[in-house]
Motif scaffolding. Sequence first.
Motif, PDB file in Angstrom:
ATOM      1  N   UNK A   1     -22.118  23.420 -76.227  1.00 37.31           N
ATOM      2  CA  UNK A   1     -21.564  22.068 -76.310  1.00 37.31           C
ATOM      3  C   UNK A   1     -20.145  22.077 -76.841  1.00 37.31           C
ATOM      4  N   UNK A   2     -19.896  22.910 -77.840  1.00 40.58           N
ATOM      5  CA  UNK A   2     -18.537  23.011 -78.397  1.00 40.58           C
ATOM      6  C   UNK A   2     -17.563  23.504 -77.328  1.00 40.58           C
ATOM      7  N   UNK A   3     -17.981  24.506 -76.554  1.00 38.14           N
ATOM      8  CA  UNK A   3     -17.114  25.022 -75.489  1.00 38.14           C
ATOM      9  C   UNK A   3     -16.807  23.945 -74.451  1.00 38.14           C
TER      10      UNK A   3
ATOM     11  N   UNK B   1      -8.611  22.428 -73.744  1.00 38.48           N
ATOM     12  CA  UNK B   1      -7.615  23.475 -73.532  1.00 38.48           C
ATOM     13  C   UNK B   1      -7.755  24.494 -74.653  1.00 38.48           C
ATOM     14  N   UNK B   2      -8.229  25.688 -74.337  1.00 39.85           N
ATOM     15  CA  UNK B   2      -8.462  26.707 -75.362  1.00 39.85           C
ATOM     16  C   UNK B   2      -7.186  27.125 -76.067  1.00 39.85           C
TER      17      UNK B   2
ATOM     18  N   UNK C   1     -15.004  25.423 -60.658  1.00 36.82           N
ATOM     19  CA  UNK C   1     -15.769  26.127 -61.678  1.00 36.82           C
ATOM     20  C   UNK C   1     -14.818  26.966 -62.525  1.00 36.82           C
ATOM     21  N   UNK C   2     -14.535  26.518 -63.746  1.00 35.47           N
ATOM     22  CA  UNK C   2     -13.619  27.242 -64.648  1.00 35.47           C
ATOM     23  C   UNK C   2     -14.396  28.305 -65.422  1.00 35.47           C
ATOM     24  N   UNK C   3     -13.710  29.352 -65.885  1.00 30.27           N
ATOM     25  CA  UNK C   3     -14.388  30.388 -66.688  1.00 30.27           C
ATOM     26  C   UNK C   3     -15.047  29.801 -67.940  1.00 30.27           C
ATOM     27  N   UNK C   4     -14.393  28.806 -68.579  1.00 27.06           N
ATOM     28  CA  UNK C   4     -14.939  28.195 -69.783  1.00 27.06           C
ATOM     29  C   UNK C   4     -16.244  27.464 -69.480  1.00 27.06           C
TER      30      UNK C   4
ATOM     31  N   UNK D   1     -19.991  28.405 -70.874  1.00 29.17           N
ATOM     32  CA  UNK D   1     -20.809  27.399 -71.565  1.00 29.17           C
ATOM     33  C   UNK D   1     -22.143  27.203 -70.863  1.00 29.17           C
ATOM     34  N   UNK D   2     -22.121  27.177 -69.518  1.00 29.04           N
ATOM     35  CA  UNK D   2     -23.356  26.993 -68.747  1.00 29.04           C
ATOM     36  C   UNK D   2     -24.312  28.162 -68.988  1.00 29.04           C
ATOM     37  N   UNK D   3     -23.772  29.374 -69.003  1.00 29.53           N
ATOM     38  CA  UNK D   3     -24.599  30.559 -69.243  1.00 29.53           C
ATOM     39  C   UNK D   3     -25.256  30.521 -70.610  1.00 29.53           C
TER      40      UNK D   3
END
Length: 357
Positions: free
Chosen positions: A145-147, A152-153, A272-275, A279-281
């Motif tokens: 959830x935080x991710x 913007x990282x 589909x972004x890496x972030x 998070x999904x994984x």
Amino acid sequence: MEGMHVSAGRLAIGFAILAAVLYGISSPVAKILLNTTSPELMAALLYLGAGIGMFAVNLVTRARNREQKEAPLAKKDLPFVIGMILLDIAAPILLMLGLSLTTAANASLLNNFEIVVTVLVALLIFREAIGRRLWIAIVLIVAGSVLLTVEDMSSFSFSAGSILVILACVCWGVENNCTRMLSLKNPMQIVVVKGFGAGFGALLIAALASGMQTDLVSVAAALVLGFFAYGLSIYLYVRAQRDLGAARTSAFYAVAPFIGAGISFAVFRTPLTPLFALAAGIMVLGAYFAATGGHTHFHIHERMIHEHRHRHDDGHHSHVHDPPVFEEHSHEHTHERLEHDHPHGEDMHHVHVHEEK
């Protein structure tokens, strides 16, 4: 008796997953309808659709079978009913506002945060037993959830839409526990009360906020969506809570966000972004740990008097009727003190303290 508990548990899991599938369609479809309807009005229409639809189903059911097998809501249930309605007014408005500011896929996955709130409230306030696997799930889902809230990282800025969705999850997490306290009562009646109570409450807010602009097609679509994604989903969710408790039912409900996210990618072609993938994984892993559990141990049922739908071959309802009653029925009855050992969840008949988790 053990086989019956396993069978009831599997049926409850089926109810929870089907409830999740129905709810999973709500975010992507509501995202489309928000193009013509305000978030406040959308929230009202979804719950009104649930209330109207389940009221009609209830009328048909009662016409076909006049015998009342479910326990009705009573005066002592009023505090939980009021809390349920107020939280159900706030939650969908926050969700619709969040949906208007973030992607449907992001909002769908963030709905997993509802599990965390549900579990913590169940543990801290209602004393449900929380095992090690659920604690692992909480940590993973919070991390995911935080991710998802990070926009913007590089600058570590937060998405306002994501935060609104999380606030909606907080409301629904508390509301799940209010509903759990009513789970032995008539689930159709609960959905009708939820639907009309929260629907008219949100409608009043929409009117005060000047957010009543829409069109007839959107109204009809929102009402139909509300019947399936909220009405039938809540009905099945309440049925599942009877045997699984609030925490585990919410865990199986974790299927919903992934269904919503999948539909969102198909409909909106969201990149589909890496972030997002990370998070999904993490959330998939969290949902797995949350949904796998259950336990067996020697436990004690203290004496209890209450009313709900039951039958006499489940090992927990040993009172006698003259003449004997073999079908499911509802009436006020007494559970005498009982000590036994069988597989069980955290339903309203198994609220006991665990020394070791």
